[in-house]
Structure formats: structure tokens, C-alpha cells
Design a protein around this motif. Sequence first.
Motif, PDB file in Angstrom:
ATOM      1  N   ILE A 120     -11.866  -5.275 -13.983  1.00 66.30           N
ATOM      2  CA  ILE A 120     -12.888  -4.451 -13.336  1.00 66.30           C
ATOM      3  C   ILE A 120     -13.286  -3.346 -14.313  1.00 66.30           C
ATOM      4  O   ILE A 120     -12.482  -2.476 -14.649  1.00 66.30           O
ATOM      5  CB  ILE A 120     -12.377  -3.818 -12.020  1.00 66.30           C
TER       6      ILE A 120
ATOM      7  N   ARG B 163     -20.857   4.948 -29.825  1.00 66.76           N
ATOM      8  CA  ARG B 163     -20.242   4.155 -28.751  1.00 66.76           C
ATOM      9  C   ARG B 163     -20.993   2.855 -28.502  1.00 66.76           C
ATOM     10  O   ARG B 163     -20.385   1.819 -28.206  1.00 66.76           O
ATOM     11  CB  ARG B 163     -20.216   4.958 -27.440  1.00 66.76           C
TER      12      ARG B 163
ATOM     13  N   GLY C 261     -12.132   3.141 -15.150  1.00 68.28           N
ATOM     14  CA  GLY C 261     -12.387   4.501 -15.614  1.00 68.28           C
ATOM     15  C   GLY C 261     -11.880   5.616 -14.712  1.00 68.28           C
ATOM     16  O   GLY C 261     -11.116   5.416 -13.769  1.00 68.28           O
TER      17      GLY C 261
ATOM     18  N   THR D   7     -14.338   8.733 -31.974  1.00 65.35           N
ATOM     19  CA  THR D   7     -13.478   8.653 -33.154  1.00 65.35           C
ATOM     20  C   THR D   7     -12.436   7.571 -32.936  1.00 65.35           C
ATOM     21  O   THR D   7     -11.836   7.489 -31.866  1.00 65.35           O
ATOM     22  CB  THR D   7     -12.764  10.006 -33.365  1.00 65.35           C
TER      23      THR D   7
ATOM     24  N   VAL E 286     -12.142   2.820  -8.556  1.00 64.96           N
ATOM     25  CA  VAL E 286     -12.037   2.349  -7.168  1.00 64.96           C
ATOM     26  C   VAL E 286     -10.701   1.639  -6.973  1.00 64.96           C
ATOM     27  O   VAL E 286     -10.056   1.758  -5.925  1.00 64.96           O
ATOM     28  CB  VAL E 286     -13.220   1.400  -6.848  1.00 64.96           C
TER      29      VAL E 286
ATOM     30  N   ALA F  90     -16.450  -2.768 -17.628  1.00 61.26           N
ATOM     31  CA  ALA F  90     -16.727  -3.162 -19.025  1.00 61.26           C
ATOM     32  C   ALA F  90     -16.807  -1.934 -19.912  1.00 61.26           C
ATOM     33  O   ALA F  90     -17.753  -1.747 -20.675  1.00 61.26           O
ATOM     34  CB  ALA F  90     -18.019  -3.975 -19.096  1.00 61.26           C
TER      35      ALA F  90
ATOM     36  N   GLY G 133     -11.559  -2.239 -20.784  1.00 54.84           N
ATOM     37  CA  GLY G 133     -11.770  -3.498 -20.070  1.00 54.84           C
ATOM     38  C   GLY G 133     -12.258  -4.605 -20.994  1.00 54.84           C
ATOM     39  O   GLY G 133     -11.777  -5.747 -20.952  1.00 54.84           O
TER      40      GLY G 133
ATOM     41  N   PHE H 236     -17.385  22.374 -25.766  1.00 57.60           N
ATOM     42  CA  PHE H 236     -16.532  22.589 -24.595  1.00 57.60           C
ATOM     43  C   PHE H 236     -16.458  24.083 -24.306  1.00 57.60           C
ATOM     44  O   PHE H 236     -16.241  24.892 -25.219  1.00 57.60           O
ATOM     45  CB  PHE H 236     -15.123  22.050 -24.850  1.00 57.60           C
TER      46      PHE H 236
ATOM     47  N   TYR I  69     -19.708  15.311 -35.774  1.00 61.31           N
ATOM     48  CA  TYR I  69     -19.454  14.319 -36.822  1.00 61.31           C
ATOM     49  C   TYR I  69     -20.602  13.327 -36.899  1.00 61.31           C
ATOM     50  O   TYR I  69     -21.334  13.135 -35.928  1.00 61.31           O
ATOM     51  CB  TYR I  69     -18.114  13.595 -36.620  1.00 61.31           C
TER      52      TYR I  69
ATOM     53  N   LEU J 242      -5.338   0.169 -16.190  1.00 59.21           N
ATOM     54  CA  LEU J 242      -5.420   0.267 -17.661  1.00 59.21           C
ATOM     55  C   LEU J 242      -6.424   1.358 -18.041  1.00 59.21           C
ATOM     56  O   LEU J 242      -7.434   1.569 -17.351  1.00 59.21           O
ATOM     57  CB  LEU J 242      -5.860  -1.110 -18.202  1.00 59.21           C
ATOM     58  N   GLY J 243      -6.185   2.046 -19.148  1.00 58.61           N
ATOM     59  CA  GLY J 243      -7.142   3.031 -19.677  1.00 58.61           C
ATOM     60  C   GLY J 243      -7.264   4.244 -18.761  1.00 58.61           C
ATOM     61  O   GLY J 243      -6.297   4.676 -18.125  1.00 58.61           O
ATOM     62  N   ASP J 244      -8.468   4.820 -18.707  1.00 50.16           N
ATOM     63  CA  ASP J 244      -8.679   6.036 -17.916  1.00 50.16           C
ATOM     64  C   ASP J 244      -8.297   5.853 -16.448  1.00 50.16           C
ATOM     65  O   ASP J 244      -7.910   6.817 -15.781  1.00 50.16           O
ATOM     66  CB  ASP J 244     -10.150   6.477 -17.988  1.00 50.16           C
TER      67      ASP J 244
ATOM     68  N   LYS K  98     -21.972  -5.829 -10.634  1.00 48.46           N
ATOM     69  CA  LYS K  98     -20.885  -6.117  -9.683  1.00 48.46           C
ATOM     70  C   LYS K  98     -20.059  -4.849  -9.478  1.00 48.46           C
ATOM     71  O   LYS K  98     -19.090  -4.582 -10.221  1.00 48.46           O
ATOM     72  CB  LYS K  98     -19.985  -7.233 -10.232  1.00 48.46           C
ATOM     73  N   ALA K  99     -20.465  -4.047  -8.503  1.00 48.30           N
ATOM     74  CA  ALA K  99     -19.735  -2.799  -8.210  1.00 48.30           C
ATOM     75  C   ALA K  99     -18.626  -3.113  -7.209  1.00 48.30           C
ATOM     76  O   ALA K  99     -18.894  -3.470  -6.056  1.00 48.30           O
ATOM     77  CB  ALA K  99     -20.683  -1.757  -7.646  1.00 48.30           C
TER      78      ALA K  99
ATOM     79  N   GLU L 119     -18.622  -5.669 -13.975  1.00 54.40           N
ATOM     80  CA  GLU L 119     -19.117  -4.337 -14.324  1.00 54.40           C
ATOM     81  C   GLU L 119     -20.192  -3.912 -13.328  1.00 54.40           C
ATOM     82  O   GLU L 119     -21.107  -4.682 -13.033  1.00 54.40           O
ATOM     83  CB  GLU L 119     -19.674  -4.355 -15.759  1.00 54.40           C
TER      84      GLU L 119
END
Length: 403
Positions: free
Chosen positions: A12, A111, A162, A49, A166, A14, A18, A229, A216, A294-296, A133-134, A36
Motif C-alpha cells: 500500500i 525526488r 506514509g 539526499t 491508513v 507507491a 513501497g 525550518f 543543495y 514499512l517506512g514512514d 486505489k485509496a 497507490e
Amino acid sequence: MADADSDSIAVIGAGIGGLAVALALARAGRAVTVYEQAARLGELGAGITLSPNAVRVLDWLGLADGIRAAGFVPDRQWTQHWQTGDVLRESFRGSDFAARHGGAGYYHIHRADLHALLCAGLAAAGGGLALGKALIDVTADGELTFADDSRATAAIVIGADGLKSVVRGRLFSPLPPHFTGQVAWRGIVPVAALPAAVQALPPGIHVGPQRLFMRYPVRGGTLINFAAFVELAGWEAEDWSIPSTIPELLSHFASWDPAVTAIIAATPPASLFKWALHAREPLEGWIKGRVVLLGDAAHAMLPFMGQGAATALEDAAILARCLVAFSPEMALQRYEALRRERTTLVQTQSRLLGMQLQGRDPASLGRGDLQNEERLGLFDYDAVAMPILPANSPQLQDQCHSD
Ligand SMILES: Cc1cc2nc3c(=O)[nH]c(=O)nc-3n(C[C@H](O)[C@H](O)[C@H](O)COP(=O)(O)OP(=O)(O)OC[C@H]3O[C@@H](n4cnc5c(N)ncnc54)[C@H](O)[C@@H]3O)c2cc1C
């Protein structure tokens, strides 16, 4: 009616994490589909980076040439005083640095370029990508429900959706991400629009009390990507694409080094965005039945170490290797055991580094022991080659299929 094979693996989201785990699994011959929510994968107007721990994974995914062609190697990086521009620290990221890290160098990249490489790799490896596909619901048995009323089932579901996941919200914790007290701006500026003296600066950050400005080059050095920031209370909107204005951003950096204000002033107004930074507390567990994070979605962190995508890529390599090597249940357990401690450390250290960089005495950064990502040894992590079997575990060895 399910629209996916029940032996398949569903991812779930992209995003970088993912797409990377799906690519690794597709390359290993597994049936994998990424779902996605976006109707199309658009232009992501920002840079990122890639440190050696991320580059090792991208090389392993077959993207070495693409990363080196699209990436920019910053031979030198500066940390500068917010007002005087004095250089407080200098880091070297050129060929000696890459050689010290086994050839996995350090790159700045757009990105959109990184996404394009991952998507092309996934398509070439036979992985599926379903757009529009939400996900609105998921069960621990791997049943997926989407906003368009379609459904799917999968043997394994990887929640890589992310910060506002969900999957996390439905199965792991209903708590929303919390505001960190920081508001961020991002922009992309054509290098040709900057004064010559600013064009000549190496990439780097300006640090000052309660503020930080990072810049950068991307796209072969033709564009400067920046992120600013500011510690700021009272505004907590977390969408990544809220338009801002140059006067608004300048008002927070009014008395800063003219190099900073020149970059802000040269920003095309349509490419300036702001959002309130949110983060997550570490979770107690990442697995619910057939579903794993996985990830965030698992460990969103503040961006001060530039390690959010890097840790998502590390997750992707370890999870894919475990799924190829072990039975599904054991694979998820080994993945979590191998990843949770490290990502919790990076989450904690990113917050601490942000506080240190935005402290009241920037000049101290040139003197003291800054616990940054390099000093902590984060670049040395090798998600591709590290052992995934626990030492002295004959029982587990029996369950190992191959790696
Ligand atoms: C200013 C800033 C600078 C950063 N710089 C760096 C850096 O230099 N280096 C670095 O390593 N990291 C950096 N990061 C962190 C990095 O961007 C993230 O950690 C990384 O993108 C997380 O990847 P992900 O795949 O886990 O999640 P995401 O990139 O957020 O991807 C999640 C995907 O899931 C999709 N999705 C969400 N909900 C659903 C749903 N319900 N159904 C279907 N799809 C869904 C989204 O549309 C998205 O495509 C930075 C972050 C910020 C804010």
C-alpha cells in the motif's frame, strides 16, 4: 469480489519505501502489486539526499547507473553561521568518501527522478502498480477495501502508506501524527537566477536559533533545492503542498546571511510550499496477522538527519530478503526484530540533532561533538549484505528457504 490473487503480496503506497520493496520482490520472482491512492505519479518538486546506506540498497535493486546519472555528488558540504555566513564545519562527500563506503557514495537527487527510476525498475521486473486505489480499510487477514468500492486480498500486506498511514490507523494505533513545533518550507530555484557568489557556494546548511536553512543542487546542478525550518507554534496544517509566499518566508529569515535571503527572493512563487512537520512515536509492534508496516508508516521521523527515505529503503531490502528466505510468519518476525531498534534510534537522534542545530549558540557546532548521522555510524549499515539469520538458531535455519 477480490481483484488480486490470494497468494500475492500487496504493497500500500507507491512512495520510495513501497516501490523499493515491490521492486525487490518482483526481481525475486514474487507476485507483487503496489496500490497507490494518487491517480497519477506526478512531479514531486523537491530534492532528497541519498547517503551510502540508501545507495547500497538502490545499487542492489539494479539502479546504480540511473542514480549516478541523475544524482549530484556534493564534494564539499558546509555548515554556516546564520548571520555571518562563517563556515562552522566542512564535510567531504566526494570520491574518497565513496571509496571509504565501499563505492556507495552520497548523492542529491530530484525526488521525481528517483521515483521514475523505481517505477521503471518495477515495470521491467514485472511488478504491478495500480493507481487511483485509496485504501480505506484492511484486516489482519489481508483483505483490502478501496475508496472506489473495489476489494483485493493478499497473502502479505505491506503498509508503506506514509506518515498518515491508513494501515497503521486501522490495525495498529488510532493516534494521529503529532505536531513537532516546526513549520517547514520547500522551494526549487534555477541556479541561473542567483547572484554569482551564491552560485559558487557548496551545498550546505545555515544554522541559527530556532531556524535552519538547507540548500543543495539537483538536476545536474541546474536547480537549487532548499528546505527551511522554523520553530513556530499556532499553525499545524500537514499537507505537503500548501502554497506560501516569498514575503512570508523572508519574514522569518530577515536578518540572515544575504546568501539565504537571495535564494528565497529568487524562488519562482509557484514553487514555494509550506507545511507543519508531524512525527510519530515509535510503535510497540509492526505486525498484525498478515500485515506489516514499512517506512514512514512504521517510524516517521523529523528530517534533520536526512534518513527517512534511507531507513525506508533499508526496511525494503531487509523485508524482501526475509520474505524470500523464510516462511511468511517467520519473515515478518525477523524483519521487525532486525529493524525496530535501529529505526527507533534514528527517530530519536533526528529529533535531538534538530534541537542541537537550532540551538542558541550556533558557533558551538564548530567546537563540540555533533552527534550527526555520520558520527553515529548510520552510513555503515548494509541492509543488502548483513546476516538476516539470528546467530546459533538451528530451529530457524530449518525454516530458511534460501537467501
Ligand atoms: C523536508 C524533508 C526533507 C527530507 N529529506 C530527506 C533526505 O534528504 N533523505 C532521506 O532519506 N529522507 C528525507 N526525508 C524523509 C523522506 O521524505 C520520507 O521519510 C520518505 O519519503 C518516506 O517514504 P515512504 O515510502 O515511507 O512514505 P511516502 O513517501 O510518504 O509514501 C507514501 C505513499 O503512500 C500513498 N498513500 C498514502 N495513503 C494511502 C492510501 N490510503 N491508499 C493508497 N496509497 C496511499 C501516498 O500517496 C504516497 O505515495 C525528508 C522529509 C522531509 C519532510
